[in-house]
Design a protein around this motif. Structure first.
Motif, PDB file in Angstrom:
ATOM      1  N   ILE A 186      35.332 -13.933  -8.159  1.00 25.18           N
ATOM      2  CA  ILE A 186      34.143 -13.360  -7.520  1.00 25.18           C
ATOM      3  C   ILE A 186      34.174 -11.843  -7.656  1.00 25.18           C
ATOM      4  CG2 ILE A 186      33.060 -12.988  -5.250  1.00 25.18           C
ATOM      5  CD1 ILE A 186      34.169 -15.992  -4.761  1.00 25.18           C
ATOM      6  N   GLY A 187      35.353 -11.290  -7.517  1.00 22.21           N
ATOM      7  CA  GLY A 187      35.532  -9.847  -7.720  1.00 22.21           C
ATOM      8  C   GLY A 187      35.526  -9.061  -6.431  1.00 22.21           C
ATOM      9  N   HIS A 188      36.477  -8.135  -6.314  1.00 22.66           N
ATOM     10  CA  HIS A 188      36.565  -7.292  -5.107  1.00 22.66           C
ATOM     11  C   HIS A 188      35.261  -6.540  -4.844  1.00 22.66           C
ATOM     12  CE1 HIS A 188      41.244  -6.914  -5.404  1.00 22.66           C
ATOM     13  NE2 HIS A 188      40.830  -8.151  -5.390  1.00 22.66           N
ATOM     14  N   ASP A 189      34.600  -6.127  -5.921  1.00 26.09           N
ATOM     15  CA  ASP A 189      33.386  -5.326  -5.747  1.00 26.09           C
ATOM     16  C   ASP A 189      32.246  -6.123  -5.129  1.00 26.09           C
ATOM     17  OD1 ASP A 189      34.825  -3.355  -6.884  1.00 26.09           O
ATOM     18  OD2 ASP A 189      33.726  -3.313  -8.794  1.00 26.09           O
ATOM     19  N   HIS A 190      32.389  -7.436  -5.111  1.00 25.03           N
ATOM     20  CA  HIS A 190      31.323  -8.268  -4.541  1.00 25.03           C
ATOM     21  C   HIS A 190      31.650  -8.746  -3.130  1.00 25.03           C
ATOM     22  CE1 HIS A 190      29.117  -7.907  -8.201  1.00 25.03           C
ATOM     23  NE2 HIS A 190      30.204  -8.234  -8.885  1.00 25.03           N
ATOM     24  N   VAL A 191      32.677  -8.135  -2.549  1.00 24.60           N
ATOM     25  CA  VAL A 191      32.965  -8.347  -1.131  1.00 24.60           C
ATOM     26  C   VAL A 191      32.299  -7.199  -0.390  1.00 24.60           C
ATOM     27  CG1 VAL A 191      34.755  -8.495   0.627  1.00 24.60           C
ATOM     28  CG2 VAL A 191      35.161  -9.455  -1.645  1.00 24.60           C
ATOM     29  N   ARG A 192      31.282  -7.531   0.407  1.00 23.78           N
ATOM     30  CA  ARG A 192      30.491  -6.492   1.065  1.00 23.78           C
ATOM     31  C   ARG A 192      30.973  -6.268   2.488  1.00 23.78           C
ATOM     32  NH1 ARG A 192      26.723  -3.391  -0.751  1.00 23.78           N
ATOM     33  NH2 ARG A 192      24.717  -4.346  -0.230  1.00 23.78           N
ATOM     34  N   PRO A 193      31.482  -5.054   2.776  1.00 22.51           N
ATOM     35  CA  PRO A 193      31.908  -4.781   4.150  1.00 22.51           C
ATOM     36  C   PRO A 193      30.709  -4.583   5.073  1.00 22.51           C
ATOM     37  CG  PRO A 193      32.374  -2.911   2.694  1.00 22.51           C
ATOM     38  CD  PRO A 193      31.661  -3.935   1.868  1.00 22.51           C
ATOM     39  N   VAL A 194      30.701  -5.295   6.184  1.00 23.29           N
ATOM     40  CA  VAL A 194      29.588  -5.221   7.137  1.00 23.29           C
ATOM     41  C   VAL A 194      29.988  -4.304   8.289  1.00 23.29           C
ATOM     42  CG1 VAL A 194      27.994  -6.571   8.560  1.00 23.29           C
ATOM     43  CG2 VAL A 194      29.028  -7.607   6.522  1.00 23.29           C
ATOM     44  N   ALA A 195      29.042  -3.477   8.708  1.00 25.53           N
ATOM     45  CA  ALA A 195      29.317  -2.509   9.779  1.00 25.53           C
ATOM     46  C   ALA A 195      29.672  -3.220  11.091  1.00 25.53           C
ATOM     47  CB  ALA A 195      28.094  -1.623   9.992  1.00 25.53           C
ATOM     48  N   VAL A 196      30.435  -2.529  11.929  1.00 19.58           N
ATOM     49  CA  VAL A 196      30.832  -3.092  13.226  1.00 19.58           C
ATOM     50  C   VAL A 196      30.252  -2.245  14.353  1.00 19.58           C
ATOM     51  CG1 VAL A 196      32.971  -4.133  12.377  1.00 19.58           C
ATOM     52  CG2 VAL A 196      33.005  -1.761  13.190  1.00 19.58           C
TER      53      VAL A 196
END
Ligand SMILES: *Cc1c(COP(=O)(O)O)cnc(C)c1O
Length: 507
Positions: free
Chosen positions: A209-219
């Motif tokens: 999937i690739g690290h770049d396609h892991v989207r960090p969501v704000a907290v």
């Protein structure tokens, strides 16, 4: 060789001791276990040593001739045990480490004695049923759905990898298992809060999937994933032609112990038809503590859940656990056709194979120590122990709030606390400082607290690790030991204060 000579000579006693000899070996080893647990709270948590010094004591040529068992036990006791960090010490607060117990250590010894391979029901009927039963108990503990199935794996990283592998295959528009991700046409995207564990990113890399396609969501200010920010990212990605496929909610982050609001995240997941995975590796078993149960509301809506009995169930490593809401989805990912593993059986339960639910084939009997823990201690006492761990963390937060030389840096949700030492004069100045001035003070405090961490760790009385809290360096502790008491929290505060005063030259 003459075929009649093969197997004529008996195995040497070192390979095949007589029952009496086994008993003697066992007595000596169990004596070590008793000594270890009896003295654990009095030893220095970390040995004062270096890699060179450890190697000097351990390096040896490959042994061609064997050595006496008692000599080797002595070596284990004198060298290996004493040159180790003791995660079971009541003031070991680093990372998220299980304290272990004597009974579960013995269960592990017995598991290795029986030595079943939990590939399938047929290979280990009783052990497979014990695993099925303990998995069932874990489902009940966290309030998961009865139709779910799961298995024990090496740890939380592996459990997350399993969950995400099934998520990928379930949500991909083509058969990626056969065709590979390169034929998807557009990248798949995964969502996890900024505070989520790095094992998700690692799994995304491994799964193509690739690290770049892991989207960090704000907290939010409690370090919980913002459901609205999640929905916004998914919308954005859909508009750009990406393929959102999974959200990972965290029930107990490693940094601060924050629990994402699972029901809200489940809503977003179901609105967009994406997989809902819950990483409950640290927090999951806190569902046993009555005051924390509510934090896990909505977990029953997860498509998969990752847990770590080798954290808050106090069992020794290794032992992770993955649960799948719909077991057929897991079979679609992990099932393989191979003649040598084809099962010939009439009963479905007897044709059951663990390899259809995870990547491992030969698997050790991890379930026995979990079964031992739950059967020997019971969920009531375990829940009380977990409750006490959380109370210790709360008590420490109260001590910090009363002190004029400390600052607490995150809310205490479960049993993790984040704080920093702040000399009183600096603390006073900080309250009235401008944002620019605060930045300068923060840098100074980052450096000071880093040195405090090293000094406390070297001291051997208490052990902390660290975390980054909104760009600031935090001392971080996690209470994960049934032996930790309020008094230990007071000692910890003294240890940190002493290090802080020493490094500031008494000021
Ligand atoms: C510990 C942890 C992991 C990784 O588990 P391992 O057993 O160390 O592989 C993943 N996620 C969370 C939230 C954890 O606490």
């Amino acid at each position: 060789m003459n075929p009649h000579e093969i197997g004529q000579a008996a195995a040497p006693p070192s390979l095949d001791p007589l029952p009496d000899q086994i008993l003697e070996m066992g007595r000596a080893a169990i004596g070590m276990i008793a000594d270890y647990y009896g003295t654990l709270q009095n030893v220095a948590i970390t040995p004062n040593t270096t890699s060179r010094a450890v190697r000097e004591q351990l390096d040896q040529e490959i042994p061609v001739e064997g050595e006496d068992f008692n000599v080797l036990l002595e070596h284990i006791s004198q060298v290996i045990f004493s040159l180790s960090r003791h995660n079971g010490h009541p003031r070991f607060f680093g990372y998220i480490a299980s304290s272990g117990t004597a009974a579960t250590a013995i269960a592990d010894l017995l598991a290795s004695t029986l030595n079943p391979s939990l590939t399938s029901w047929r290979s280990a009927p009783a052990a497979a049923e014990i695993e099925r039963q303990t998995i069932g108990w874990i489902k009940q503990i966290i309030g998961y759905v009865p139709e779910a199935e799961g298995l024990f794996v090496s740890g939380g990283s592996m459990a997350n990898l399993c969950g995400l592998a099934v998520a990928r295959d379930a949500k991909a528009p083509i058969n990626v298992k056969s065709l590979g991700c390169q034929n998807l046409g557009r990248p798949m995207r995964l969502y996890i809060s900024e505070e989520g564990h790095h094992s998700t990113s690692k799994a995304a890399g491994l799964l193509g999937i690739g690290h770049d396609h892991v989207r960090p969501v704000a907290v939010n200010s409690r370090f919980q994933m913002e459901a609205r920010a999640l929905a916004q990212l998914v919308e954005e990605d859909l508009a750009k032609g990406y393929l959102p496929f999974c959200v990972v909610a965290t029930a107990g982050t490693v940094n601060t112990g924050a629990c994402d609001r699972l029901e809200e995240i489940a809503e977003v997941a179901s609105k967009y038809g994406i997989w809902f995975h819950v990483d409950a590796c640290y927090g999951g078993f806190a569902a046993l503590a009555p005051s924390k149960r509510d934090l896990f509301r909505g977990i029953d809506r997860a498509d998969s859940v990752a847990l770590d009995p080798h954290k808050w169930l106090y069992v020794p490593g290794d032992c992770g656990c993955i649960l799948y809401h719909d077991p057929a989805r897991a079979r679609a990912t992990f099932g393989q056709e191979a003649e040598y593993i084809r099962i010939i059986a009439h009963e479905a339960a007897e044709a059951f194979a663990f390899w259809d639910y995870g990547p491992e084939l030969t698997r050790r009997f991890r379930a026995l120590k979990v079964w031992m823990m739950l059967s020997h201690v019971g969920t009531a006492a375990l829940g009380e122990a977990i409750e006490r761990n959380c109370q210790c963390a709360q008590y420490f937060a109260q001590l910090l709030a009363k002190a004029d030389d400390f600052e607490i840096m995150a809310p205490v949700e479960l049993s993790i606390f984040c704080f920093r030492y702040m000399p009183p004069l600096i603390k006073t100045a900080y309250t009235t400082a401008s944002p620019e001035q605060r930045k300068t003070i923060d840098q100074e405090l980052n450096a000071l607290n880093e040195r405090i961490l090293t000094e406390v760790q070297r001291g051997g009385s208490s052990y902390l690790s660290n975390a980054g809290i909104v760009g600031r360096f935090a001392l971080r502790g996690c209470v994960l030991n049934y032996r930790t008491r309020a008094r230990d929290m007071e000692i910890l505060l003294d240890d940190v204060r002493r290090a802080g005063q020493h490094l500031r030259g008494g000021g």
